[in-house]
Scaffold this motif. Sequence first.
Motif, mmCIF file in Angstrom:
data_model
loop_
_atom_site.group_PDB
_atom_site.id
_atom_site.type_symbol
_atom_site.label_atom_id
_atom_site.label_comp_id
_atom_site.label_asym_id
_atom_site.label_seq_id
_atom_site.Cartn_x
_atom_site.Cartn_y
_atom_site.Cartn_z
ATOM 1 N N CYS A 188 -9.125 3.608 11.424
ATOM 2 C CA CYS A 188 -8.975 2.289 11.038
ATOM 3 C C CYS A 188 -9.659 1.478 11.865
ATOM 4 O O CYS A 188 -9.259 1.351 12.955
ATOM 5 C CB CYS A 188 -7.551 1.959 10.575
ATOM 6 N N CYS A 205 -3.708 1.256 6.519
ATOM 7 C CA CYS A 205 -3.442 0.606 7.872
ATOM 8 C C CYS A 205 -2.942 -0.446 7.671
ATOM 9 O O CYS A 205 -3.417 -1.378 6.632
ATOM 10 C CB CYS A 205 -4.808 1.052 8.814
ATOM 11 N N ALA A 253 -10.205 1.376 6.588
ATOM 12 C CA ALA A 253 -9.777 2.878 6.784
ATOM 13 C C ALA A 253 -10.612 3.703 6.364
ATOM 14 O O ALA A 253 -11.635 3.509 5.304
ATOM 15 C CB ALA A 253 -8.285 2.928 6.042
#
Length: 124
Positions: free
Chosen positions: A21, A95, A5
């Motif tokens: 991400c 993420c 990320a």
Amino acid sequence: VQLQASGGGLVQPGGSLRLSCAASGIPFTDFNMGWFRQAPGKEREFVAAIRRSEFDTLYADSVKGRFTISRDNAKNMLHLQMNSLKPDDTAVYYCAADTANLGLWKTLEGVDFWGKGTQVTVSS
């Protein structure tokens, strides 16, 4: 497997940030993707998720209308456009990749893969 990320930072209330991400080591299109966040002293919470097909999305009520999740399957990338940011949005954003149906993401306690977080701070 790596979910990297990026894009966090310090922004004033009302401002915008775009998180990204980058996924590697997984068949990206086999997974639904999403974002979670964890504020200091609080449990990690669901933010948004997107189906592998790119068309269906799901949002937490607290960010609906302000955040937009998207993915680029050709580039194995996931994004989160965050507008009208509030101090309450301050958190570490993660993420995630999971094969669970999109409707289950709001209550997921664990996912197949987590990325390292990126700090978002909303403050004047």
